[in-house]
Design a protein around this motif. Structure first.
Motif, PDB file in Angstrom:
ATOM      1  N   GLN A 173      -2.484   9.100  -2.035  1.00  0.00           N
ATOM      2  CA  GLN A 173      -1.975   8.498  -0.799  1.00  0.00           C
ATOM      3  C   GLN A 173      -3.123   8.035   0.096  1.00  0.00           C
ATOM      4  OE1 GLN A 173      -1.952  10.332   2.475  1.00  0.00           O
ATOM      5  NE2 GLN A 173      -1.102   8.516   3.461  1.00  0.00           N
ATOM      6  N   GLN A 174      -4.141   8.864   0.242  1.00  0.00           N
ATOM      7  CA  GLN A 174      -5.260   8.508   1.106  1.00  0.00           C
ATOM      8  C   GLN A 174      -6.092   7.361   0.533  1.00  0.00           C
ATOM      9  OE1 GLN A 174      -7.445  12.128   1.867  1.00  0.00           O
ATOM     10  NE2 GLN A 174      -5.701  13.114   2.886  1.00  0.00           N
ATOM     11  N   ALA A 175      -6.106   7.229  -0.786  1.00  0.00           N
ATOM     12  CA  ALA A 175      -6.837   6.135  -1.420  1.00  0.00           C
ATOM     13  C   ALA A 175      -5.992   4.873  -1.547  1.00  0.00           C
ATOM     14  CB  ALA A 175      -7.324   6.571  -2.799  1.00  0.00           C
ATOM     15  N   LEU A 176      -4.786   4.896  -0.988  1.00  0.00           N
ATOM     16  CA  LEU A 176      -3.862   3.755  -1.034  1.00  0.00           C
ATOM     17  C   LEU A 176      -3.582   3.334  -2.478  1.00  0.00           C
ATOM     18  CD1 LEU A 176      -5.232   1.606   1.943  1.00  0.00           C
ATOM     19  CD2 LEU A 176      -3.375   3.292   1.950  1.00  0.00           C
ATOM     20  N   MET A 213      -1.930  13.839  -2.409  1.00  0.00           N
ATOM     21  CA  MET A 213      -2.635  13.526  -1.168  1.00  0.00           C
ATOM     22  C   MET A 213      -3.804  12.571  -1.410  1.00  0.00           C
ATOM     23  SD  MET A 213      -1.238  14.781   1.478  1.00  0.00           S
ATOM     24  CE  MET A 213      -2.615  14.512   2.579  1.00  0.00           C
ATOM     25  N   MET A 214      -4.559  12.791  -2.478  1.00  0.00           N
ATOM     26  CA  MET A 214      -5.702  11.930  -2.763  1.00  0.00           C
ATOM     27  C   MET A 214      -5.240  10.507  -3.092  1.00  0.00           C
ATOM     28  SD  MET A 214      -8.529  13.509  -2.293  1.00  0.00           S
ATOM     29  CE  MET A 214      -7.641  14.049  -0.818  1.00  0.00           C
ATOM     30  N   MET A 226       0.439   7.851  -6.811  1.00  0.00           N
ATOM     31  CA  MET A 226       1.169   8.839  -6.019  1.00  0.00           C
ATOM     32  C   MET A 226       2.576   9.061  -6.582  1.00  0.00           C
ATOM     33  SD  MET A 226       2.106   8.679  -1.948  1.00  0.00           S
ATOM     34  CE  MET A 226       3.227   7.276  -2.206  1.00  0.00           C
ATOM     35  N   THR A 244      -0.852  20.657   1.917  1.00  0.00           N
ATOM     36  CA  THR A 244      -1.241  20.960   3.296  1.00  0.00           C
ATOM     37  C   THR A 244      -2.602  21.628   3.428  1.00  0.00           C
ATOM     38  OG1 THR A 244      -0.054  23.074   3.158  1.00  0.00           O
ATOM     39  CG2 THR A 244       1.154  21.188   4.027  1.00  0.00           C
ATOM     40  N   ASP A 282       0.811  -1.213   0.000  1.00  0.00           N
ATOM     41  CA  ASP A 282       0.000   0.000   0.000  1.00  0.00           C
ATOM     42  C   ASP A 282       0.844   1.263   0.000  1.00  0.00           C
ATOM     43  OD1 ASP A 282      -2.353  -1.478   0.062  1.00  0.00           O
ATOM     44  OD2 ASP A 282      -2.442  -1.497   2.253  1.00  0.00           O
ATOM     45  N   SER A 283       2.167   1.109  -0.015  1.00  0.00           N
ATOM     46  CA  SER A 283       3.049   2.277   0.029  1.00  0.00           C
ATOM     47  C   SER A 283       4.107   2.276  -1.064  1.00  0.00           C
ATOM     48  CB  SER A 283       3.745   2.358   1.397  1.00  0.00           C
ATOM     49  OG  SER A 283       4.474   1.170   1.661  1.00  0.00           O
ATOM     50  N   TYR A 339      -2.441  18.279  -4.273  1.00  0.00           N
ATOM     51  CA  TYR A 339      -3.698  17.649  -3.854  1.00  0.00           C
ATOM     52  C   TYR A 339      -3.844  16.271  -4.495  1.00  0.00           C
ATOM     53  CZ  TYR A 339      -8.704  17.090  -2.959  1.00  0.00           C
ATOM     54  OH  TYR A 339      -9.923  16.618  -2.556  1.00  0.00           O
TER      55      TYR A 339
END
Length: 258
Positions: A215-218, A212-213, A223, A201, A36-37, A209
């Motif tokens: 990363q948050q959605a894995l 970030m999206m 990313m 931020t 996931d990373s 952005y």
């Protein structure tokens, strides 16, 4: 620099990234990477094609570059004008010196909450943050450039009894324009960094952005696609600015930029 030498230098510069990409893909294949990373180069390339094909990446790029360019020009313009005033008038320089030295070390990201309270989120807020990030370096460089001018040039303007606007337009700007371009050159790359930081931020727009999206959605492949694209955009900006410097101010081109 001859085309053959440029080509040879380009191959040398590309060697390490190509080797790293191959090694990363081999490692991902051997270990059957599922994370996931992290993501394999092939997955990153596939994600890049997807976000480029649906227009997401291009829209984000336009948003980021618009804010970065507008803020950069605004910050460098206002900062250079203030620096010229400080360089020409000792009283103003003495009066504002302490204020500048107190404000200059403040990280621009620390101003994000303040500007958000005043303007909310959006392009205007991002432009103001970028402009503030470019302001103080431009002030310092322009002030130093004016103080390093040949004193006889200012004596000529005094003899001709030129007003402030005429003195700046006819004497000061022609003398310090190469240094001001160096200030713009340095600000161009930094403006992209500040714009992406603001988007990560605080501002739901642009390339930051998008990171970030993802990363948050894995979605690590997406990313990393955004990250690599930001690096490529910064590289192109550097090439364009260096080309402009070689064209208009060849005497101020350093060896590494030729």
């Amino acid at each position: 620099m001859s085309p053959a030498r440029v080509l040879k230098s380009g191959w040398r510069a590309a060697l390490l990234p190509v080797v790293l990409i191959i090694l990363a893909q081999v490692a991902a294949t051997v270990t059957k990477l599922e994370s996931d990373s992290l993501a394999s180069p092939i997955d990153i390339a596939s994600a890049f094609v997807t976000v480029m094909g649906d227009g997401t990446l291009l829209r984000a790029t336009v948003d980021t570059l618009t804010a970065a360019a507008t803020g950069c020009l605004l910050g460098v313009g206002v900062g250079s004008l203030l620096g010229i005033v400080l360089g020409l008038f000792r009283i103003a320089d003495d009066a504002l010196d302490l204020t500048i030295e107190l404000l200059r070390p403040v990280p621009v990201v620390a101003l994000i909450p303040v500007v958000m309270m005043l303007l909310g989120v959006g392009t205007e807020m991002e432009v103001v943050i970028v402009a503030l990030g470019m302001l103080w370096p431009s002030v310092v460089l322009a002030r130093a450039a004016v103080k390093d001018m040949e004193p006889r040039l200012l004596e000529v303007s005094a003899v001709l009894q030129l007003g402030f606007a005429a003195r700046v337009r006819k004497i000061v700007l022609p003398a310090i324009l190469p240094q001001l371009f160096v200030s713009l050159k340095l600000a161009a790359g930094y403006a992209l960094v500040v714009a992406v930081t603001v988007e990560i931020t605080a501002n739901p727009l642009g390339l930051g952005y998008g990171i970030m999206m993802a990363q948050q959605a894995l979605r690590p492949a997406e990313m990393f696609a955004y990250l690599i694209w930001i690096g490529a955009v910064g590289w192109v900006i550097s090439l364009l600015v260096n080309a402009a410097q070689r064209t208009f101010f060849p005497a101020f081109v350093t060896g590494e930029d030729r």
